[in-house]
Design an enzyme around this catalytic site. Sequence first.
Site, PDB file in Angstrom:
ATOM      1  N   THR A 145      -8.197   6.305  11.444  1.00  0.00           N
ATOM      2  CA  THR A 145      -8.587   7.401  10.561  1.00  0.00           C
ATOM      3  C   THR A 145      -9.413   8.488  11.245  1.00  0.00           C
ATOM      4  O   THR A 145     -10.110   8.229  12.234  1.00  0.00           O
ATOM      5  CB  THR A 145      -9.416   6.812   9.390  1.00  0.00           C
ATOM      6  OG1 THR A 145     -10.013   7.857   8.638  1.00  0.00           O
ATOM      7  CG2 THR A 145     -10.545   5.922   9.892  1.00  0.00           C
ATOM      8  N   GLY A 174       0.822  -1.207   0.000  1.00  0.00           N
ATOM      9  CA  GLY A 174       0.000   0.000   0.000  1.00  0.00           C
ATOM     10  C   GLY A 174       0.858   1.260   0.000  1.00  0.00           C
ATOM     11  O   GLY A 174       2.088   1.187   0.084  1.00  0.00           O
ATOM     12  N   TYR A 212     -16.987   2.571   6.222  1.00  0.00           N
ATOM     13  CA  TYR A 212     -15.528   2.546   6.417  1.00  0.00           C
ATOM     14  C   TYR A 212     -15.168   3.050   7.812  1.00  0.00           C
ATOM     15  O   TYR A 212     -14.412   2.408   8.542  1.00  0.00           O
ATOM     16  CB  TYR A 212     -14.861   3.419   5.337  1.00  0.00           C
ATOM     17  CG  TYR A 212     -13.394   3.706   5.580  1.00  0.00           C
ATOM     18  CD1 TYR A 212     -12.416   2.729   5.357  1.00  0.00           C
ATOM     19  CD2 TYR A 212     -12.971   4.966   6.032  1.00  0.00           C
ATOM     20  CE1 TYR A 212     -11.070   3.002   5.582  1.00  0.00           C
ATOM     21  CE2 TYR A 212     -11.629   5.237   6.256  1.00  0.00           C
ATOM     22  CZ  TYR A 212     -10.685   4.251   6.028  1.00  0.00           C
ATOM     23  OH  TYR A 212      -9.351   4.519   6.253  1.00  0.00           O
ATOM     24  N   ASP A 253      -3.408 -12.635   3.035  1.00  0.00           N
ATOM     25  CA  ASP A 253      -4.753 -12.078   2.871  1.00  0.00           C
ATOM     26  C   ASP A 253      -5.388 -11.940   4.248  1.00  0.00           C
ATOM     27  O   ASP A 253      -5.658 -12.948   4.925  1.00  0.00           O
ATOM     28  CB  ASP A 253      -5.581 -13.012   1.972  1.00  0.00           C
ATOM     29  CG  ASP A 253      -6.986 -12.471   1.742  1.00  0.00           C
ATOM     30  OD1 ASP A 253      -7.318 -11.386   2.286  1.00  0.00           O
ATOM     31  OD2 ASP A 253      -7.757 -13.136   1.030  1.00  0.00           O
ATOM     32  N   TRP A 274      -5.990  12.042   5.410  1.00  0.00           N
ATOM     33  CA  TRP A 274      -5.675  12.568   4.075  1.00  0.00           C
ATOM     34  C   TRP A 274      -4.276  12.124   3.619  1.00  0.00           C
ATOM     35  O   TRP A 274      -3.424  12.943   3.252  1.00  0.00           O
ATOM     36  CB  TRP A 274      -5.776  14.093   4.075  1.00  0.00           C
ATOM     37  CG  TRP A 274      -7.148  14.647   4.337  1.00  0.00           C
ATOM     38  CD1 TRP A 274      -8.204  14.012   4.943  1.00  0.00           C
ATOM     39  CD2 TRP A 274      -7.623  15.963   4.029  1.00  0.00           C
ATOM     40  NE1 TRP A 274      -9.281  14.853   5.022  1.00  0.00           N
ATOM     41  CE2 TRP A 274      -8.959  16.061   4.470  1.00  0.00           C
ATOM     42  CE3 TRP A 274      -7.044  17.083   3.432  1.00  0.00           C
ATOM     43  CZ2 TRP A 274      -9.727  17.209   4.325  1.00  0.00           C
ATOM     44  CZ3 TRP A 274      -7.785  18.239   3.285  1.00  0.00           C
ATOM     45  CH2 TRP A 274      -9.120  18.304   3.718  1.00  0.00           C
TER      46      TRP A 274
END
Length: 288
Positions: free
Chosen positions: A100, A10, A124, A35, A149
């Site tokens: 987040t 990522g 999410y 996974d 962000w």
Amino acid sequence: MKILLTGSGGQLGQELQRSLAPLGELVACNHARLDLADADAVRAMVRIEKPDIIINAAAWTAVDQAETHETEATKINAEAPRILAEETALLGARLIHFSTDYVFDGSKPAPYVESDECAPLSVYGRSKRAGELNILSSGADAITLRTSWVYGAHGANFMKTMLRLANERDEISVVDDQFGAPTWTRHLADATASLISDHPNASGIYHLTAAGETSWYEYAETIFAEALRLGLIRKIPLQRRVASTNWPTPAKRPNNSRLDCAALRRDTGIALPDWRSGLFACLAEMQS
Ligand SMILES: NC(=O)c1ccc[n+]([C@@H]2O[C@H](COP(=O)([O-])OP(=O)(O)OC[C@H]3O[C@@H](n4cnc5c(N)ncnc54)[C@H](OP(=O)(O)O)[C@@H]3O)[C@@H](O)[C@H]2O)c1
């Protein structure tokens, strides 16, 4: 020291591979190698590798798609962190996890502190909040860093979308009533490495974003001006302001994404530079 990194492919995971490499033996797992939807595979990986530190940079980050894939998003963002935390506790290891600004509803008229009430507006956000709570209740030695962000040279993000659109369009509309701090993966990854090497006792939930704040509109404006100066784009498109209510998306986003990062600074001395300096450094690196 042995470090197990999930989500190594990522945008943050790729920077973490660089920042963690000098700290010891790094077992970097991208999606293909591990996974997180496969609970048995996750447990087996931890039990075979027996890391001292687990860093979970994997997540379901497709915010809008999560609205119609709640089960899958919850599996990756809530269940997998629970399993990683349980295994961390069994092993006596340490877990570093990322969360987040979307755990908040954005209605607070000031930056959010860690103890503020969470009220996610989206699937999410709910799945990430559930992940935080699962880690807290596991009893594992764990630190969760809430950031916002996120952008970098690798992967998909707002900054790279703006660079592409500048070369494709003459005019773009950008939301001007959502506020936050664009945070460079490089800075996050370096701070994570510092937490491992210098702050072994830091635990719990902390906010960690770039300093300062901006709107998506002003962020885009700053990207365009600097990218033009560096020759990364040929022209600046005409920018139109749009209110988030006129830019409907499947998932609702908070208007206020500002996170107060004073607690981590107080407890560890770790604080990230202003969002502009990260952005300028990232763009300069992309140019070179
Ligand atoms: N991006 C942001 O603006 C932002 C803002 C606040 C917080 N965060 C948090 O910061 C962390 C890092 O995000 P990021 O921006 O680096 O996200 P990213 O670029 O989307 O990376 C997430 C990684 O997780 C992997 N992944 C997804 N499903 C997986 C699965 N089932 N098993 C294993 N790996 C899987 C993805 O692999 P594939 O692509 O191959 O599926 C991807 O490499 C996440 O916890 C995210 O919630 C991000």
